[in-house]
Design a protein around this motif. Structure first.
Motif, mmCIF file in Angstrom:
data_model
loop_
_atom_site.group_PDB
_atom_site.id
_atom_site.type_symbol
_atom_site.label_atom_id
_atom_site.label_comp_id
_atom_site.label_asym_id
_atom_site.label_seq_id
_atom_site.Cartn_x
_atom_site.Cartn_y
_atom_site.Cartn_z
ATOM 1 N N SER A 57 4.754 24.692 25.669
ATOM 2 C CA SER A 57 5.099 25.781 24.769
ATOM 3 C C SER A 57 6.612 25.819 24.590
ATOM 4 N N ASP A 58 7.060 26.162 23.389
ATOM 5 C CA ASP A 58 8.521 26.221 23.196
ATOM 6 C C ASP A 58 9.124 27.451 23.867
ATOM 7 N N THR A 59 8.302 28.360 24.362
ATOM 8 C CA THR A 59 8.822 29.517 25.097
ATOM 9 C C THR A 59 9.133 29.139 26.543
ATOM 10 N N SER A 60 8.399 28.165 27.074
ATOM 11 C CA SER A 60 8.467 27.952 28.526
ATOM 12 C C SER A 60 9.710 27.174 28.921
ATOM 13 N N THR A 85 5.191 31.489 29.948
ATOM 14 C CA THR A 85 4.765 31.153 28.596
ATOM 15 C C THR A 85 4.944 32.317 27.639
#
Lengths: 302, 670
Positions: free
Chosen positions: A51-54, A112
């Motif tokens: 995920s680009d959030t993690s 995430t």
């Protein structure tokens, strides 16, 4: 070393046997017992999606989690043989090592930024907090019974003499089975086969994991089962038996445990989420009963 | 060595108030560094077993003032010096954000230098009158340090709350010291020891209880903890770190010192301390979980950790009472090591939270998020400290908790059923504390640093400069070192522990525990090695095909930061379970009309013990005092009248008493 290799070997079969049992009970043909391991092998070689959030926490957590499990198995003795690492109070290290793995899985699911994964994380944190006292009281009771303070010494000095001690042993084995179920997020607490994220615990935490990481987590679950199976079988491996007897007993108990878990999952429904804490906490009171039983055996109750 | 330290301190306090603002920080750093080097030199020698001793003559009032540093004092001096040093290294950077308050900064720096001296004094002075003076000075200095931002109402309120409660503690200390002085006529600490040998058990018990309450107020044992959650968040970050790390440890030192001096019934004292500590630990962490202000959360964790240290002390006492040297060694060694460990990870947590505060201008967890990408180093530091405070291997917190656990499991095998039962309940308590701490710190770390940003900050967030990270790295190195080579540190603390258990216990139990910790160290290294191998395998096996995509939203494709799990919902199931024990004020507006309007839910956790033990008596006292308000009517003539009445009474009552005496004498003669 022998216990470590036996645990690794039985972990290869464990999930397969559970699935096989469930298939037989529900009258399905079902996959072979090596199917879970084949799936894991495939996953380990697959690519990953992150995920680009993690952040980096999400990437290191599964490996660290698996490493804590692998190190924890080194502590488990096998009858006359101590584990690879053994010292006074090693079960404290064992428990805290497992807690370290859980810590990382919890923060990795918060990493995430998902609206669901935090839910699983929150439940995992709470339930593992509730289950821990039972394990410590059990080990405390056996430390009191045998006068020793390490896995190996406790199990090699454990003798069943009177009726009460059989009752205590049976209760302890029962508590360990339930602890294994809770630690692995299995049936009465959590349903691994559920399709609704709102009712998941473990599954919802690993929604975002893929590839190698997911493979490690899935294999970690089998390894954890085999590890608890090994602890339970240690109750029945007594000193002075031939090694092949011990191996047979070990294999038999692992098989039995897997079949029992399969049976429980086939015939029981998952508890309502708000009933779980009570159920888990009742384990603590059962272990307190065991402790009182030990006091009774030793004649300390006046 | 006392005179150089004294003169260095006084000189630098004068200098700080005279020089330009840029130099103030450097002078403070220099003064703290100088005092640290001088006192550490004494302490290291004392820790090897050669006590440092100097005697001053303080005139007819004070009498002889012995300055003596034994191994116990030395251990505390060393750990205090370290945190004070990292505190000023970080504090200089922290205060550079407050350039427009020169008088505040001058007072702050002078208090910082002075409090270092007073803490050294508390650890070394052996004369009760001087001790009380130094203790009082320490309380005043901490007050000045807390109220740095005194223009905020909350801060000044917290400061005054602290000052009042600190003095309640001092009253109890004074009672104890005066009682001994009245019976022996000496202010020397040795007199307490001599007196306790001759006095009965009951007197010793009451005397110890008096000192215990005094020191426990400083340490923050439940129910004497209520000042702590106000004072810590109000102070600047480095001061909170130092307060939580070392100032509350003065209370622990006092309790240990009194255990050495007063030869009471150790078994009974041990039971009391153990039970109180388990309650403190559980209560602290239970309240910490529901806090959403980072610093308040950490403050409640101080109470929890004081509880853990207390469990160690209690175990040690029970070990002494039962003549079980293994129990005594594990208890005292665990307590002393945990004192160091807590001062390390807690100061680190406060420093990082200060950094977060200056970057985002908020301490509300719910408004933070995603900071790990903007400040990766600070985030990692916070992560290490969180794991250490949860007692997870391979960090230092695990080692001291392991020692205490060993003690508890040793104690199960005692011959009394009551102590076996107490041990098993303490084990349950300690395990639950550990589990709750994990719940609390996964929440704190996960919500502050992970996920995505939850609100808009006044200026862009970025990693702080190295000079601000440097002191934090100093702390982290020690945290890791204690975690991976614990046997070395256990060797160091065996001298102070031997003061309690005697030399014989050190030679047998000490050696055994050192060998156990060697195995722990092997296990830790094994774990680290295995982890590295697994990371190697991961790099080797796992495919190079790596993609990024948004987090899986279970079918929902327009996620925003507000959809993330929040701190409040993360602890919701816990909060529901713990509801009967906590006090959570909830304000809710109901949805009334058909069309939705903005609604709010506001929850505010409050301390139940504070409500019962502090707020209720104060309310009653206030109601009682209301009756006398007519006296204070603001009319000067009345005040003069009160003065006259007072003088008349002061003269009249003795006269009256004499008259009564005279008449009763006459009556007797009849």
């Amino acid at each position: 070393m022998i216990s470590f290799s036996l645990i690794i070997i039985s972990s290869l079969f464990f999930s397969g046997i559970i699935i096989r049992t469930k298939c037989i009970f529900s009258g399905r043909k079902g996959p072979g017992i090596f199917q879970p391991i084949k799936d894991i092998r495939k996953l380990l070689r697959k690519g990953s999606v992150y995920s680009d959030t993690s952040s980096f926490i999400f990437k290191i957590a599964p490996t660290l989690y698996f490493s804590t499990l692998l190190t924890a198995t080194l502590f488990i003795p096998f009858g006359d043989e101590p584990g690879l690492i053994s010292f006074k109070g090693d079960f404290v290290f064992f428990a805290y090592l497992l807690a370290l793995g859980k810590f990382f899985m919890i923060i990795s699911s918060l990493d995430t930024g998902s609206s669901f994964e935090g839910m699983g994380a929150s439940r995992e944190a709470l339930y593992s907090m509730l289950v821990e006292p039972a394990f410590f009281i059990l080990m405390g009771s056996f430390a009191l019974l045998t006068g020793h303070l390490s896995f190996y010494e406790i199990f090699s000095h454990l003798h069943f003499g009177s009726y009460i001690s059989y009752a205590v042993g049976a209760l302890a084995a029962f508590v360990f089975v339930i602890i294994a179920m809770i630690e692995n997020s299995r049936m009465p607490i959590d349903d691994p086969k559920t399709h609704l994220e709102l009712t998941m615990i473990h599954e919802v935490m690993i929604l975002d994991n893929s590839g190698f990481d997911l493979g490690l987590i899935l294999y970690g679950s089998s390894l954890k089962f085999a590890m608890y199976g090994a602890i339970i079988s240690n109750f029945f491996l007594t000193r002075g038996k031939e090694w092949f007897f011990s191996v047979l007993i070990f294999a038999g108990i692992q098989l039995l445990l897997a079949v029992i878990i399969g049976a429980i999952e086939s015939f029981m429904a998952r508890f309502r989420m708000n009933h779980n804490p009570q159920f888990i906490f009742s384990l603590t009171s059962i272990s307190l009963l065991i402790f009182l039983g030990v006091l009774l055996i030793l004649g300390k109750i006046v | 060595m006392t005179l150089p330290i004294l003169s260095l301190t006084l000189l630098s306090i004068v200098l700080v108030s005279l020089v330009k603002e840029v130099w103030k920080g450097y002078i403070t750093l220099f003064a703290v560094l100088g005092n640290t080097v001088l006192s550490s030199y004494i302490a290291v020698i004392a820790l090897k077993g050669h006590n440092y001793e100097e005697i001053f003559y303080g005139g007819p009032v004070f009498g002889e003032i012995p300055v003596r540093v034994d191994a116990l004092g030395a251990w505390f001096i060393l750990l205090m010096n370290f945190t004070t040093l990292t505190g000023i290294l970080y504090g200089r950077k922290y205060l550079s954000h407050y350039k427009n308050h020169p008088p505040n900064i001058t007072i702050h720096y002078s208090s910082y230098i002075a409090i270092h001296l007073t803490m050294l004094g508390i650890y070394a002075v052996q004369n009760s009158l001087v001790f009380l003076c130094v203790w009082e000075l320490m309380a005043i200095c901490s007050f000045f340090l807390i109220v740095f931002e005194h223009e905020k109402v909350k801060t000044i309120k917290a400061g005054i709350n602290f000052l009042v409660q600190a003095h309640i503690g001092i009253v109890f200390l004074m009672l104890g010291f005066i009682y001994v002085h009245a019976h022996t006529g000496s202010f020397d600490f040795a007199a307490i020891n001599l007196y306790s040998v001759t006095a009965g058990n009951a007197v010793n018990f009451i005397l110890f209880l008096c000192f215990f309450i005094g020191f426990a107020t400083k340490a923050g044992f439940v129910p004497f903890h209520t000042w702590l959650p106000y004072a810590h968040p109000a102070a600047p970050a480095h001061v909170s770190g130092m307060m939580s790390g070392v100032i509350i440890k003065l209370g622990i030192f006092g309790i240990l010192k009194m255990l050495l001096l007063i030869k009471g019934n150790y078994l009974l004292l041990g039971y009391i301390i153990l039970i109180l500590s388990v309650i403190s630990g559980l209560y602290g962490v239970m309240l910490a979980i529901v806090q959403h202000n980072v610093k308040k959360l950490l403050a409640y964790h101080s109470i929890e950790n004081i509880g853990i240290i207390g469990i160690g002390i209690g175990l040690g006492c029970i070990g002494l009472g039962l003549n079980n040297s293994g129990l005594a060694f594990a208890g005292f060694a665990g307590a002393l090591l945990h004192t160091l460990n807590h001062s390390l990870f807690k100061s680190l947590l406060f420093y990082v939270s200060g950094t977060v505060y200056q970057a985002t201008h908020t301490m509300n967890i719910e408004k933070l998020g995603g900071l790990i990408k903007k400040m990766p180093q600070s985030a990692t530091l916070f992560l290490v400290a969180s794991m250490a405070i949860c007692g997870l291997p391979p960090f230092n917190g695990f080692i001291s908790e392991f020692l205490i656990f060993s003690g508890l499991f040793h104690g199960i095998n005692s011959s009394y059923m009551s102590s076996s039962l107490l041990m098993i309940f303490s084990i349950v308590g300690l395990v639950t504390i550990g589990g709750l701490a994990i719940l609390c710190f996964t929440k704190a770390f996960g919500i502050i640093f992970l996920g995505t940003q939850r609100s808009v900050y006044p200026h862009p967030v970025q990693e702080v400069e190295f000079s601000s990270l440097f002191p934090k790295y100093m702390v982290v190195i020690l945290i890791v070192l204690i975690g991976v080579v614990p046997q070395f540190f256990l060797g160091i603390i065996s001298t102070p522990v031997s003061l309690f258990t005697g030399e014989i216990a050190i030679n047998t139990q000490g050696m055994e525990f050192i060998s156990i910790l060697q195995s722990v160290s092997v296990a830790v290294w094994g774990f680290i090695l295995l982890t590295l191998i697994l990371f190697g395998i991961r790099k080797w096996i796992s495919s190079k095909i790596i993609a990024t995509s948004p987090t899986w939203g279970c079918g929902y494709v327009a996620p925003n930061p507000k959809l993330q799990y929040t701190a409040n919902s993360f602890v919701r199931s816990y909060r529901k379970l713990a509801k009967p024990l906590l006090m959570i004020n909830k304000k809710e507006t109901e949805i009334k009309s058909v069309f939705p309007e903005p609604v709010h839910v506001h929850t505010n956790p409050y301390d139940k013990i504070e409500a019962i033990f502090i707020d209720l008596p104060i309310k009653n006292l206030k109601r009682f005092m209301q009756r006398f308000r007519f006296l204070q009517n603001g009319n000067p003539q009345f005040y003069i009248l009160y003065g006259v009445i007072f003088i008349l009474l002061a003269i009249g009552i003795p006269l009256l008493a004499d008259a009564v005496n005279y008449i009763t004498g006459l009556l007797k003669q009849m």
